[in-house]
Design a protein around this motif. Structure first.
Motif, PDB file in Angstrom:
ATOM      1  N   ILE A  45       0.777  -1.230  -0.015  1.00  6.18           N
ATOM      2  CA  ILE A  45       0.035   0.030  -0.004  1.00  6.18           C
ATOM      3  C   ILE A  45       0.760   1.205  -0.019  1.00  6.18           C
ATOM      4  O   ILE A  45       0.536   2.385  -0.409  1.00  6.18           O
ATOM      5  N   ILE A  46       2.069   1.225   0.463  1.00  5.01           N
ATOM      6  CA  ILE A  46       2.897   2.405   0.272  1.00  5.01           C
ATOM      7  C   ILE A  46       3.360   2.895  -0.940  1.00  5.01           C
ATOM      8  O   ILE A  46       3.172   3.982  -1.336  1.00  5.01           O
ATOM      9  N   ASN A  47       3.385   1.978  -1.841  1.00  9.37           N
ATOM     10  CA  ASN A  47       3.431   2.092  -3.342  1.00  9.37           C
ATOM     11  C   ASN A  47       2.126   2.860  -3.775  1.00  9.37           C
ATOM     12  O   ASN A  47       2.265   3.973  -4.595  1.00  9.37           O
ATOM     13  N   HIS A  48       1.120   2.168  -3.309  1.00  6.98           N
ATOM     14  CA  HIS A  48      -0.008   2.937  -3.929  1.00  6.98           C
ATOM     15  C   HIS A  48      -0.160   4.341  -3.440  1.00  6.98           C
ATOM     16  O   HIS A  48      -0.653   5.213  -4.401  1.00  6.98           O
ATOM     17  N   TYR A  49       0.138   4.569  -2.238  1.00  8.76           N
ATOM     18  CA  TYR A  49      -0.143   6.181  -1.664  1.00  8.76           C
ATOM     19  C   TYR A  49       1.119   7.039  -1.907  1.00  8.76           C
ATOM     20  O   TYR A  49       0.862   8.239  -1.987  1.00  8.76           O
ATOM     21  N   PHE A  50       2.347   6.397  -1.884  1.00 12.11           N
ATOM     22  CA  PHE A  50       3.431   7.163  -1.825  1.00 12.11           C
ATOM     23  C   PHE A  50       4.340   6.991  -3.151  1.00 12.11           C
ATOM     24  O   PHE A  50       5.598   7.788  -3.349  1.00 12.11           O
ATOM     25  N   GLY A  51       3.826   6.006  -3.982  1.00 12.40           N
ATOM     26  CA  GLY A  51       4.640   5.832  -5.111  1.00 12.40           C
ATOM     27  C   GLY A  51       6.013   4.991  -4.603  1.00 12.40           C
ATOM     28  O   GLY A  51       6.817   4.747  -6.030  1.00 12.40           O
ATOM     29  N   GLY A  52       6.404   4.745  -3.732  1.00 13.16           N
ATOM     30  CA  GLY A  52       7.510   4.153  -3.191  1.00 13.16           C
ATOM     31  C   GLY A  52       7.986   4.514  -2.051  1.00 13.16           C
ATOM     32  O   GLY A  52       7.416   5.321  -1.362  1.00 13.16           O
ATOM     33  N   LYS A  53       8.991   3.706  -1.666  1.00 10.95           N
ATOM     34  CA  LYS A  53       9.794   4.019  -0.389  1.00 10.95           C
ATOM     35  C   LYS A  53      10.125   5.839  -0.229  1.00 10.95           C
ATOM     36  O   LYS A  53       9.879   6.114   0.840  1.00 10.95           O
ATOM     37  N   SER A  54      10.663   6.178  -1.173  1.00  9.69           N
ATOM     38  CA  SER A  54      11.639   7.105  -1.004  1.00  9.69           C
ATOM     39  C   SER A  54      10.359   8.505  -1.145  1.00  9.69           C
ATOM     40  O   SER A  54      10.273   9.352  -0.364  1.00  9.69           O
ATOM     41  N   GLY A  55       9.332   8.191  -1.684  1.00 10.28           N
ATOM     42  CA  GLY A  55       8.130   9.109  -1.514  1.00 10.28           C
ATOM     43  C   GLY A  55       7.774   9.135  -0.056  1.00 10.28           C
ATOM     44  O   GLY A  55       7.326  10.209   0.463  1.00 10.28           O
ATOM     45  N   LEU A  56       7.268   7.951   0.456  1.00  6.43           N
ATOM     46  CA  LEU A  56       6.891   7.822   1.981  1.00  6.43           C
ATOM     47  C   LEU A  56       8.095   8.613   2.928  1.00  6.43           C
ATOM     48  O   LEU A  56       7.911   9.471   3.878  1.00  6.43           O
ATOM     49  N   VAL A  57       9.398   8.428   2.624  1.00  3.80           N
ATOM     50  CA  VAL A  57      10.483   8.886   3.220  1.00  3.80           C
ATOM     51  C   VAL A  57      10.320  10.813   3.164  1.00  3.80           C
ATOM     52  O   VAL A  57      10.288  11.202   4.379  1.00  3.80           O
ATOM     53  N   GLU A  58      10.306  11.066   1.972  1.00  2.74           N
ATOM     54  CA  GLU A  58      10.065  12.480   1.823  1.00  2.74           C
ATOM     55  C   GLU A  58       8.761  13.126   2.563  1.00  2.74           C
ATOM     56  O   GLU A  58       8.971  14.137   3.265  1.00  2.74           O
ATOM     57  N   ALA A  59       7.541  12.307   2.358  1.00  2.00           N
ATOM     58  CA  ALA A  59       6.508  12.944   3.041  1.00  2.00           C
ATOM     59  C   ALA A  59       6.625  13.016   4.608  1.00  2.00           C
ATOM     60  O   ALA A  59       6.102  13.798   5.209  1.00  2.00           O
ATOM     61  N   THR A  60       7.460  11.864   5.126  1.00  6.30           N
ATOM     62  CA  THR A  60       7.474  11.786   6.489  1.00  6.30           C
ATOM     63  C   THR A  60       8.338  13.075   6.806  1.00  6.30           C
ATOM     64  O   THR A  60       8.211  13.810   7.878  1.00  6.30           O
ATOM     65  N   MET A  61       9.472  13.388   6.373  1.00  2.00           N
ATOM     66  CA  MET A  61      10.304  14.581   6.667  1.00  2.00           C
ATOM     67  C   MET A  61       9.531  15.861   6.808  1.00  2.00           C
ATOM     68  O   MET A  61       9.455  16.751   7.462  1.00  2.00           O
ATOM     69  N   ARG A  62       8.740  15.852   5.351  1.00  5.12           N
ATOM     70  CA  ARG A  62       7.912  17.161   5.311  1.00  5.12           C
ATOM     71  C   ARG A  62       7.039  17.442   6.380  1.00  5.12           C
ATOM     72  O   ARG A  62       6.681  18.539   6.867  1.00  5.12           O
ATOM     73  N   SER A  63       6.454  16.313   6.916  1.00  6.03           N
ATOM     74  CA  SER A  63       5.680  16.281   7.717  1.00  6.03           C
ATOM     75  C   SER A  63       6.171  17.010   9.089  1.00  6.03           C
ATOM     76  O   SER A  63       5.585  17.559   9.769  1.00  6.03           O
ATOM     77  N   ILE A  64       7.332  16.482   9.472  1.00  8.22           N
ATOM     78  CA  ILE A  64       7.891  16.779  10.471  1.00  8.22           C
ATOM     79  C   ILE A  64       8.312  18.277  10.333  1.00  8.22           C
ATOM     80  O   ILE A  64       8.100  18.990  11.542  1.00  8.22           O
ATOM     81  N   LEU A  65       8.708  18.790   9.388  1.00  2.00           N
ATOM     82  CA  LEU A  65       9.097  20.009   9.137  1.00  2.00           C
ATOM     83  C   LEU A  65       7.917  20.917   9.177  1.00  2.00           C
ATOM     84  O   LEU A  65       7.880  22.176  10.003  1.00  2.00           O
TER      85      LEU A  65
END
Lengths: 203, 203, 203, 203
Positions: A45-65
């Motif tokens: 489902i991670i690929n489904h929503y974030f297009g891949g792991k790196s997408g999730l990682v970036e989104a996570t960082m963006r969320s923290i910032l």
DNA sequence: GATGAATGAGCCTTCATTCAT
DNA sequence: AATGAATGAAGGCTCATTCAT
């Protein structure tokens, strides 16, 4: 017929799971499998929503910032515009707020910091945040001192924040937010005193 | 008898290769295969000399910390025992010396910093280094101010060093060692001034 | 939803491939790569279904033991409860049935036997099987002789089965199931004769 | 000038180390590195003396088989030529002698048994031993019964030996040599009685 | 929307062997 | 005679990702 509104649930859920997993096993061992498991969903489902792991990682960082930026703005909105010391304390305070002290957040952030050196997307995010902090501080300081001096003091305060934060991240007992605030406040008030005195002497 | 004297060649060679590879691709992607290739030897040799990847990683970190410690001691040996400002500047200076600014060293160090949160062996090394820096600084400061203040100023200076260093690590142009030294000197003279004034007033 | 019903296909398929590979190259050289290739699937799938090589190995052994147990029960169900000789011959017969003589099964079993000395999981399986065979035999024999003798004769027959089986495993021409049955039958009737005679004499 | 007489020391030393290592970690995990360590010498020396690992393995098996053969001959030399039961008991006894019960020997032997299915050199050794045992037994039995019967009884006894031995090898408490001797003696005396009776009846 | 089946690349490590000394 | 340096092959396993359902 697809369930609607799932993104609003899934995305924060997976971002939070990412931080939790990084906290538990480190960035190096944070696999999509573990993140999916932590979130209680299939890793696919991670690929489904974030297009891949790196997408999730970036989104996570963006969320923290984003959380940090919002927290700072919220605090600043309650402090008078000309209360330089108060406003800077607000900025510092948010950097050591309870949310920023959340162990998972701390470890995730530091992990990103290291990773940002080799990942352009993360690097960009990191530097934007860096510059924003500096510019916030400089803006406040310029009311009390010349531009160049403001620049250096802002750099000092930002370095103090990051340095204390960094040392706290490595300390098993976590960081001491009071210490952080005290160190910065002490430095700053001393500086402002001296600055005003100097100004008094050589106007 | 086997070829002799190889360990003295191989160990530093592999440690250097480790830093270079971390610099190039990041800690996450620094595989023994790449390190071996960088060093121009078979990856298997890493097990031969270090017992495994983690052994190499620890040795690399230990090497970096040793270099720093030796550099500091060397600089301190040229500064008079009672020149507080000079001695602290020596410590700070070594932290931003050309060797510490070597890009590979910087990135490796930051990578270790992040990794140390989840690797007990690295964590131990990191904390030893941390405490050593603090104790060096405190020792110098205690000549000029009360113990408690010395503790706080030492913490602040250490934080300043790490903070500036950290921000420099992310900056594509590298860090500005002059800025670093100036910021710390400025901060320190502020405190030394106040301290001497206070001492003058209340002896 | 994912492809459904695959486990029912894949698991036996991989277990069979395991036996075939062990038969071809020996337990020592039976790698997951070869097993995957034999099954015509990616080696990774072994982890998917069995959690690792050891899981597959255990499942394979369990499968062999289950086949044997089922075969014995099937044969016993067709022999009258009080036909001691017949029932024991059924047990022996199944131990040398065509399925048990399948070369791959034989070699796999012997490989497991050797491996069981150092692998606790396999050892447990082996010993359960051992005890089951003994208890089956003892149960039948107790109708015709005192408990203690039944125990010894059961042990002997079990040893005969294993011994003949073992020698057959090494023999390039495979084992001779008729010989096996004849040896056991001969041995058994010797004891049953004596037992009935003794009973006649000392009622 | 090379040290002379080393082969006489090194070869048995390495063979014994091989058995010990197989006993400790199993044939699968018995590497030349571990064997060298166990023997307290460099692993390279195995190539020096045995030309490689397989040479060592074969030599080890050959050593075990030789010990057994010598032991049997020694025992037989003390039993009168016409004491059939006694001579067979001697053969059986040696198969369960204290040396054969040495745990390392037992596990090594079983390991070889499994390995022999895929290693021609080992297979040859194994089969020679197998046939020798059978022929020894047959030789003794032929004094008391017709050839064909002797063949079958020899097969039975050999199977009993191997079967009991095999089950003992897997049993954590080791094997019970008394049980083994008793089972074979019991079977044999019963058989010889019946045989002589039958002969008396139908001469 | 969500899952598990399936894969290929890559990782760390172990291993038997060769070679220079 | 004996050692450790050095290697290349292979092993089991993890991983991010794609795909059919």
């Amino acid at each position: 017929m697809p369930k609607v509104g799932m993104p609003k649930i899934r995305r924060p859920q997976l971002i939070r799971a990412t931080m939790d997993v990084i906290n538990q096993v480190g960035f190096l061992n944070a696999s999509v499998a573990k993140i999916g498991q932590q979130a209680g969903v299939s890793p696919s489902i991670i690929n489904h929503y974030f297009g891949g792991k790196s997408g999730l990682v970036e989104a996570t960082m963006r969320s923290i910032l984003q959380d940090l930026a919002q927290g700072i703005n919220l605090r600043l909105s309650t402090v008078p515009k000309n209360d330089t010391l108060g406003r800077i304390e607000a900025i510092v305070g948010e950097n050591f707020s309870s949310h920023q002290q959340d162990e998972a957040v701390v470890k995730t952030w530091l992990a990103f910091w290291a990773q940002a050196m080799h990942d352009p997307a993360l690097n960009r995010l990191q530097r934007v945040n860096e510059k924003r902090l500096l510019s916030y501080l400089r803006l406040e300081l310029k009311r009390s001192m010349p531009h160049q001096q403001a620049q250096m003091v802002a750099t000092s305060i930002a370095a103090l924040i990051d340095g204390i934060w960094l040392r706290g991240a490595l300390n098993p007992q976590g960081m001491d937010p009071d210490l952080a605030r005290r160190v910065v406040k002490d430095y700053l008030s001393l500086y402002l005193q001296t600055a005003s005195k100097n100004r008094a002497i050589k106007p």
